[in-house]
Design an enzyme around this catalytic site. Structure first.
Site, PDB file in Angstrom:
ATOM      1  N   ARG A  88      47.370  62.758  40.809  1.00 46.00           N
ATOM      2  CA  ARG A  88      47.970  63.761  42.002  1.00 46.00           C
ATOM      3  C   ARG A  88      48.536  65.524  41.584  1.00 46.00           C
ATOM      4  O   ARG A  88      47.769  66.139  41.925  1.00 46.00           O
ATOM      5  CB  ARG A  88      49.678  63.521  42.633  1.00 46.00           C
ATOM      6  CG  ARG A  88      49.041  62.267  43.253  1.00 46.00           C
ATOM      7  CD  ARG A  88      50.461  61.772  43.923  1.00 46.00           C
ATOM      8  NE  ARG A  88      51.182  61.131  42.494  1.00 46.00           N
ATOM      9  CZ  ARG A  88      52.403  61.616  42.697  1.00 46.00           C
ATOM     10  NH1 ARG A  88      53.174  61.553  44.028  1.00 46.00           N
ATOM     11  NH2 ARG A  88      52.720  61.409  41.581  1.00 46.00           N
TER      12      ARG A  88
ATOM     13  N   HIS B  30      48.257  56.248  47.279  1.00 45.43           N
ATOM     14  CA  HIS B  30      47.986  54.775  46.759  1.00 45.43           C
ATOM     15  C   HIS B  30      46.820  53.996  47.531  1.00 45.43           C
ATOM     16  O   HIS B  30      46.171  53.145  46.780  1.00 45.43           O
ATOM     17  CB  HIS B  30      49.405  53.780  47.056  1.00 45.43           C
ATOM     18  CG  HIS B  30      50.785  54.178  46.258  1.00 45.43           C
ATOM     19  ND1 HIS B  30      52.116  54.535  46.546  1.00 45.43           N
ATOM     20  CD2 HIS B  30      51.222  54.931  44.958  1.00 45.43           C
ATOM     21  CE1 HIS B  30      52.515  54.538  46.181  1.00 45.43           C
ATOM     22  NE2 HIS B  30      51.949  54.953  44.926  1.00 45.43           N
TER      23      HIS B  30
ATOM     24  N   LYS C 217      64.222  54.130  37.843  1.00 47.66           N
ATOM     25  CA  LYS C 217      64.104  54.599  38.591  1.00 47.66           C
ATOM     26  C   LYS C 217      65.599  53.634  39.595  1.00 47.66           C
ATOM     27  O   LYS C 217      65.316  51.995  39.554  1.00 47.66           O
ATOM     28  CB  LYS C 217      62.343  54.267  39.448  1.00 47.66           C
ATOM     29  CG  LYS C 217      62.177  55.593  39.737  1.00 47.66           C
ATOM     30  CD  LYS C 217      61.132  55.658  40.604  1.00 47.66           C
ATOM     31  CE  LYS C 217      59.724  56.385  39.767  1.00 47.66           C
ATOM     32  NZ  LYS C 217      58.785  56.241  40.443  1.00 47.66           N
TER      33      LYS C 217
ATOM     34  N   SER D 233      56.278  58.599  47.187  1.00 45.86           N
ATOM     35  CA  SER D 233      57.544  57.612  48.229  1.00 45.86           C
ATOM     36  C   SER D 233      58.790  58.159  48.912  1.00 45.86           C
ATOM     37  O   SER D 233      59.375  58.561  49.464  1.00 45.86           O
ATOM     38  CB  SER D 233      57.544  56.407  47.105  1.00 45.86           C
ATOM     39  OG  SER D 233      56.241  55.855  46.351  1.00 45.86           O
TER      40      SER D 233
END
Ligand code: COA
Length: 153
Positions: A90, A17, A41, A128
């Site tokens: 990504r 990030h 989430k 993460s």
């Protein structure tokens, strides 16, 4: 003044990030990193902790602010006079999700556009959840996250 918002869960922020943020900071006059809610989430860190970790990691970057918001990101952007939202990509697998997010954002406010940065080669595997998993198994994750995250793990 060109203002952009970099929204995300940042649960926690990673060097992936931060790399996107540093590159975007060369283009915009001000970037607000926004800890936003992804309803799909369950959070690992509190919003307050996530904001603190980002603030500490960006304290040397003069054109970065950090905030949190629990409504739509485009509504926040409008309030702040921002014209663009920043996101990182990504892998091809990120594309479909980002495309849907961009379309929903466009439906809500077509005047705010999205700008995408490709993750650099050595950062494409970072996420993460991978960081938390590696750390729990005793792997040294210090090359992947800022010191502010290490402190709180
Ligand atoms: N480097 C490292 N990791 C990255 C990354 C990068 N460059 N880009 C994405 N990731 C990872 C994150 O670590 C995270 O991993 P995890 O799933 O293992 O936790 C995952 O990719 C995506 O997280 P992140 O980019 O932090 O946020 P998100 O995709 O959960 O964020 C919001 C989505 C919050 C931006 C979006 O839900 C939102 O805007 N919510 C507010 C409400 C709204 O406006 N909704 C849109 C209209 S419906």
């Amino acid at each position: 003044m060109k203002v952009a918002i970099y929204p995300g869960s940042f649960d926690p922020i990673t060097n992936g990030h931060l790399d996107i943020l540093k590159r975007a900071a060369r283009i915009f006059d001000k970037i607000i990193v926004l800890v936003a809610i992804n309803p799909g989430k369950q959070s690992r860190f509190s919003t307050k902790d996530r904001v603190e970790m980002i603030k500490e990691a960006t304290q040397d970057m003069p054109n970065i602010e950090v905030d949190s918001f629990d409504g739509l990101t485009v509504q926040y952007a409008k309030q702040k006079g921002a014209t663009h939202l920043i996101r990182g990509l990504r892998a091809v697998s990120d594309f479909e999700y980002e495309f849907r997010l961009a379309s929903a954002n466009e439906f809500a406010n077509a005047s705010i556009d999205m700008v995408f940065f490709m993750a650099r080669g050595d950062k494409t595997f970072i996420s993460s959840s991978a960081i938390i998993e590696l750390h729990k198994s005793g792997v040294d994750i210090s090359p992947l996250v800022p010191e502010s995250v290490i402190k709180r793990l």
